[in-house]
Design a protein around this motif. Sequence first.
Motif, PDB file in Angstrom:
ATOM      1  N   LEU A   1      25.830  -9.839 -15.401  1.00  0.00           N
ATOM      2  CA  LEU A   1      26.493  -9.527 -14.137  1.00  0.00           C
ATOM      3  C   LEU A   1      27.498 -10.598 -13.761  1.00  0.00           C
ATOM      4  CD1 LEU A   1      23.583  -8.149 -11.917  1.00  0.00           C
ATOM      5  CD2 LEU A   1      25.596  -6.903 -12.702  1.00  0.00           C
ATOM      6  N   LEU A   2      27.235 -11.833 -14.171  1.00  0.00           N
ATOM      7  CA  LEU A   2      28.146 -12.923 -13.834  1.00  0.00           C
ATOM      8  C   LEU A   2      29.377 -12.935 -14.737  1.00  0.00           C
ATOM      9  CD1 LEU A   2      25.554 -15.789 -13.251  1.00  0.00           C
ATOM     10  CD2 LEU A   2      26.734 -14.414 -11.536  1.00  0.00           C
ATOM     11  N   THR A   3      29.236 -12.430 -15.947  1.00  0.00           N
ATOM     12  CA  THR A   3      30.355 -12.470 -16.885  1.00  0.00           C
ATOM     13  C   THR A   3      31.149 -11.167 -16.914  1.00  0.00           C
ATOM     14  OG1 THR A   3      28.847 -11.828 -18.670  1.00  0.00           O
ATOM     15  CG2 THR A   3      29.218 -14.177 -18.331  1.00  0.00           C
ATOM     16  N   HIS A   4      30.445 -10.024 -16.826  1.00  0.00           N
ATOM     17  CA  HIS A   4      31.111  -8.728 -16.915  1.00  0.00           C
ATOM     18  C   HIS A   4      31.360  -8.075 -15.557  1.00  0.00           C
ATOM     19  CE1 HIS A   4      30.598  -8.960 -21.218  1.00  0.00           C
ATOM     20  NE2 HIS A   4      29.284  -9.067 -21.091  1.00  0.00           N
ATOM     21  N   GLY A   5      30.607  -8.519 -14.537  1.00  0.00           N
ATOM     22  CA  GLY A   5      30.813  -7.953 -13.209  1.00  0.00           C
ATOM     23  C   GLY A   5      30.160  -6.592 -13.036  1.00  0.00           C
ATOM     24  N   TRP A   6      30.381  -6.019 -11.865  1.00  0.00           N
ATOM     25  CA  TRP A   6      29.819  -4.718 -11.507  1.00  0.00           C
ATOM     26  C   TRP A   6      30.680  -3.620 -12.131  1.00  0.00           C
ATOM     27  CZ3 TRP A   6      25.205  -3.779  -9.793  1.00  0.00           C
ATOM     28  CH2 TRP A   6      24.887  -2.575  -9.167  1.00  0.00           C
ATOM     29  N   PRO A   7      30.084  -2.480 -12.504  1.00  0.00           N
ATOM     30  CA  PRO A   7      30.897  -1.388 -13.074  1.00  0.00           C
ATOM     31  C   PRO A   7      32.071  -1.040 -12.172  1.00  0.00           C
ATOM     32  CG  PRO A   7      28.578  -0.898 -13.324  1.00  0.00           C
ATOM     33  CD  PRO A   7      28.653  -2.141 -12.474  1.00  0.00           C
ATOM     34  N   PRO A   8      33.280  -0.946 -12.709  1.00  0.00           N
ATOM     35  CA  PRO A   8      34.465  -0.736 -11.863  1.00  0.00           C
ATOM     36  C   PRO A   8      34.453   0.590 -11.127  1.00  0.00           C
ATOM     37  CG  PRO A   8      35.011  -0.509 -14.198  1.00  0.00           C
ATOM     38  CD  PRO A   8      33.611  -1.046 -14.137  1.00  0.00           C
ATOM     39  N   GLN A   9      33.735   1.590 -11.614  1.00  0.00           N
ATOM     40  CA  GLN A   9      33.729   2.887 -10.936  1.00  0.00           C
ATOM     41  C   GLN A   9      32.891   2.888  -9.671  1.00  0.00           C
ATOM     42  OE1 GLN A   9      32.631   2.221 -13.943  1.00  0.00           O
ATOM     43  NE2 GLN A   9      30.684   3.208 -14.440  1.00  0.00           N
TER      44      GLN A   9
ATOM     45  N   GLY B   1      27.194 -13.100  -4.500  1.00  0.00           N
ATOM     46  CA  GLY B   1      28.343 -13.803  -3.939  1.00  0.00           C
ATOM     47  C   GLY B   1      29.614 -13.538  -4.704  1.00  0.00           C
ATOM     48  N   ALA B   2      29.520 -13.502  -6.044  1.00  0.00           N
ATOM     49  CA  ALA B   2      30.713 -13.266  -6.852  1.00  0.00           C
ATOM     50  C   ALA B   2      31.252 -11.852  -6.673  1.00  0.00           C
ATOM     51  CB  ALA B   2      30.391 -13.526  -8.323  1.00  0.00           C
ATOM     52  N   LEU B   3      30.357 -10.876  -6.456  1.00  0.00           N
ATOM     53  CA  LEU B   3      30.784  -9.480  -6.370  1.00  0.00           C
ATOM     54  C   LEU B   3      31.218  -9.066  -4.969  1.00  0.00           C
ATOM     55  CD1 LEU B   3      28.003  -7.820  -8.568  1.00  0.00           C
ATOM     56  CD2 LEU B   3      30.379  -8.246  -9.211  1.00  0.00           C
ATOM     57  N   PHE B   4      30.540  -9.592  -3.944  1.00  0.00           N
ATOM     58  CA  PHE B   4      30.755  -9.061  -2.587  1.00  0.00           C
ATOM     59  C   PHE B   4      31.210 -10.105  -1.579  1.00  0.00           C
ATOM     60  CE2 PHE B   4      27.282  -6.527  -4.522  1.00  0.00           C
ATOM     61  CZ  PHE B   4      27.944  -5.313  -4.606  1.00  0.00           C
TER      62      PHE B   4
END
Length: 249
Positions: free
Chosen positions: A49-57, A89-92
């Motif tokens: 989750l820290l490297t690839h992130g949340w699914p863009p859709q 924190g990184a995503l939101f």
Amino acid sequence: MLDVAAPPAKPAARRARAVLLSPWSRLALLAALLTGSAVAVWLWQPQRLLTHGWPPQLSGATAVVLFTAAYGVGTAALVPRPLLNLAAGALFGVQTGLATAVGGTVIGAGIAFGLGRLLGQDALRPLLRGRWLTAADRQLSHHGFRSMLAIRLFPGVPFAAANYCAAVSRMGWPSFLLATGLGSVPNTAAYVVAGSHATTPTSPVFLLALAFIAVPAVAGALVAWRKRGRMRTARLGEDAAGDGTPPRA
């Protein structure tokens, strides 16, 4: 129309049902669930989750709700909370990430507490013998909110272990969940802030968040070390009083 009485259960079926529903069978099921969760976490590698992130859709409120639910299930499945807090924190960002992480923390703690109470309490409570175990159980059972709040605020106490220890005690659900939500805010906030500024690791905000994480952890380790020394000294004194010889230096 005449009611036909159901035939009585056979003794073998009753014995099998009693074995399957016995406290130790339920405890074995809990151990199997935790082992399976640990294996699943090792295979899934949530640090992605820290490297690839949340699914863009997925975005907006849907992403927040799904991440909160995934956080709760992941925490109950022994996913390390620091990774999930950094990801929140990184995503939101700080505000939404903190709300998401705290909400997921309460959900995950509630799942673990429920599993521990349903599957482990009956088998483990009879084993609470000895002065230290009975004192800890008494503290958790009679001062649930205060005890759990202190545990959540004190750094270094494993999150999952605290959940299952509380489940074995007679602590109530409201005290457990409220203390978990309030007590997890400071440490969670530090990780969320660090995650939200992970792209600028030299910024003052990121360094301050790291300090807030590190200093309480070091302080907690020192306090635990001092308490361990005092407990060891007291135990040596008790042993010496029992056999009439002075304690060793």
